[in-house]
Design a protein around this motif. Structure first.
Motif, PDB file in Angstrom:
ATOM      1  N   SER A  34       6.801 -62.663   0.752  1.00 54.00           N
ATOM      2  CA  SER A  34       6.307 -61.451   0.093  1.00 54.00           C
ATOM      3  C   SER A  34       5.780 -60.457   1.130  1.00 54.00           C
ATOM      4  O   SER A  34       5.935 -59.240   0.969  1.00 54.00           O
ATOM      5  CB  SER A  34       5.241 -61.780  -0.949  1.00 54.00           C
ATOM      6  OG  SER A  34       4.162 -62.469  -0.369  1.00 54.00           O
ATOM      7  N   ALA A  38       7.135 -56.752   1.596  1.00 52.19           N
ATOM      8  CA  ALA A  38       6.198 -55.630   1.556  1.00 52.19           C
ATOM      9  C   ALA A  38       6.364 -54.725   2.771  1.00 52.19           C
ATOM     10  O   ALA A  38       6.379 -53.495   2.642  1.00 52.19           O
ATOM     11  CB  ALA A  38       4.763 -56.146   1.465  1.00 52.19           C
ATOM     12  N   LEU A  53       3.158 -51.540  -4.761  1.00 55.13           N
ATOM     13  CA  LEU A  53       3.722 -52.413  -3.740  1.00 55.13           C
ATOM     14  C   LEU A  53       3.867 -53.831  -4.300  1.00 55.13           C
ATOM     15  O   LEU A  53       4.907 -54.476  -4.128  1.00 55.13           O
ATOM     16  CB  LEU A  53       2.838 -52.414  -2.489  1.00 55.13           C
ATOM     17  CG  LEU A  53       3.293 -53.292  -1.334  1.00 55.13           C
ATOM     18  CD1 LEU A  53       4.678 -52.891  -0.839  1.00 55.13           C
ATOM     19  CD2 LEU A  53       2.272 -53.230  -0.205  1.00 55.13           C
ATOM     20  N   VAL A  57       7.381 -56.199  -4.900  1.00 51.54           N
ATOM     21  CA  VAL A  57       7.607 -57.503  -4.266  1.00 51.54           C
ATOM     22  C   VAL A  57       7.296 -58.651  -5.228  1.00 51.54           C
ATOM     23  O   VAL A  57       7.223 -59.807  -4.822  1.00 51.54           O
ATOM     24  CB  VAL A  57       6.848 -57.656  -2.925  1.00 51.54           C
ATOM     25  CG1 VAL A  57       7.302 -56.599  -1.940  1.00 51.54           C
ATOM     26  CG2 VAL A  57       5.345 -57.623  -3.105  1.00 51.54           C
ATOM     27  N   ALA A  64      -1.218 -59.045  -4.612  1.00 53.21           N
ATOM     28  CA  ALA A  64      -0.799 -57.989  -3.683  1.00 53.21           C
ATOM     29  C   ALA A  64      -1.971 -57.563  -2.796  1.00 53.21           C
ATOM     30  O   ALA A  64      -1.799 -57.340  -1.592  1.00 53.21           O
ATOM     31  CB  ALA A  64      -0.245 -56.792  -4.449  1.00 53.21           C
ATOM     32  N   VAL A  68      -1.978 -57.730   1.216  1.00 51.02           N
ATOM     33  CA  VAL A  68      -2.292 -56.580   2.069  1.00 51.02           C
ATOM     34  C   VAL A  68      -3.459 -56.916   2.994  1.00 51.02           C
ATOM     35  O   VAL A  68      -3.454 -56.511   4.161  1.00 51.02           O
ATOM     36  CB  VAL A  68      -2.551 -55.307   1.228  1.00 51.02           C
ATOM     37  CG1 VAL A  68      -3.076 -54.165   2.106  1.00 51.02           C
ATOM     38  CG2 VAL A  68      -1.279 -54.876   0.511  1.00 51.02           C
ATOM     39  N   ARG A 148      14.327 -55.059  -2.174  1.00 56.73           N
ATOM     40  CA  ARG A 148      13.073 -55.192  -1.434  1.00 56.73           C
ATOM     41  C   ARG A 148      13.241 -55.750  -0.033  1.00 56.73           C
ATOM     42  O   ARG A 148      12.371 -55.564   0.805  1.00 56.73           O
ATOM     43  CB  ARG A 148      12.063 -55.999  -2.232  1.00 56.73           C
ATOM     44  CG  ARG A 148      12.429 -57.447  -2.468  1.00 56.73           C
ATOM     45  CD  ARG A 148      11.445 -58.094  -3.439  1.00 56.73           C
ATOM     46  NE  ARG A 148      11.762 -59.460  -3.717  1.00 56.73           N
ATOM     47  CZ  ARG A 148      12.564 -59.871  -4.697  1.00 56.73           C
ATOM     48  NH1 ARG A 148      13.140 -58.999  -5.488  1.00 56.73           N
ATOM     49  NH2 ARG A 148      12.772 -61.162  -4.887  1.00 56.73           N
TER      50      ARG A 148
END
Length: 174
Positions: A34, A38, A53, A57, A64, A68, A148
């Motif tokens: 992932s 991303a 985002l 994904v 998420a 991040v 993606r």
């Protein structure tokens, strides 16, 4: 029985190709699947919100946000405040380098797999894949999700992306 065998062969080939793509991208980027997706998404669409985002994904908003966090900790992405409570995500220079490395690592095994096909077979296979991708779009319904891990630049240089075209056809876009 032939159709079932064909479907089985497609399933086995798609799984093997997925394994090759994920192994190359995650190793090159030193991130999860992932995380790789991303980073590649952000290379094409900088300043996405964390929620969007995550959607692209296939992660929840909370997953998420954690992803991040990991990308920030690795120095590959950074957050910045948008309007209101919106948080935007952008690649750092190290993230941009990682994306280039991941796309190269993704492409190399795929080129190797395709090397067994001659030029005519490649042309035919390209047309067949375009047709299959258009059909898959009708099932998935989201080009951002389908693409993606795509190297979008190579897909649209001198050609029309079949997934993008399927989306335009479905939504009445041009």
């Amino acid at each position: 029985m032939h159709e079932r065998r064909l479907a089985n062969l497609l399933g086995a080939a798609s799984l093997a190709v997925t394994d090759l793509v994920l192994a190359g991208t995650t190793e090159a980027g030193r991130v999860s699947a992932s995380g790789a997706a991303a980073l590649i998404v952000l290379a094409d669409a900088p300043d996405l919100g964390v929620t969007e985002l995550g959607r692209r994904v296939r992660l929840t908003q909370s997953a998420a946000a954690r992803m991040v966090d990991g990308l920030e900790a690795a120095g590959l992405a950074r957050r910045r405040r948008g309007e209101g409570r919106t948080v935007r995500v952008r690649l750092t220079p190290a993230g941009e380098d990682a994306v280039r490395d991941m796309l190269d690592a993704r492409g190399s095994p795929l080129d190797g797999v395709l090397s067994v096909l001659d030029a005519d077979e490649r042309e035919t296979f390209t047309a067949l894949l375009a047709k299959l991708l258009a059909r898959l779009y009708s099932e998935v319904g989201d080009a951002d999700v389908m693409c993606r891990l795509c190297d979008r630049h190579c897909c649209v240089t001198g050609a029309v992306c079949p997934v993008g075209q399927a989306e335009r056809d479905a939504t009445g876009g041009t």
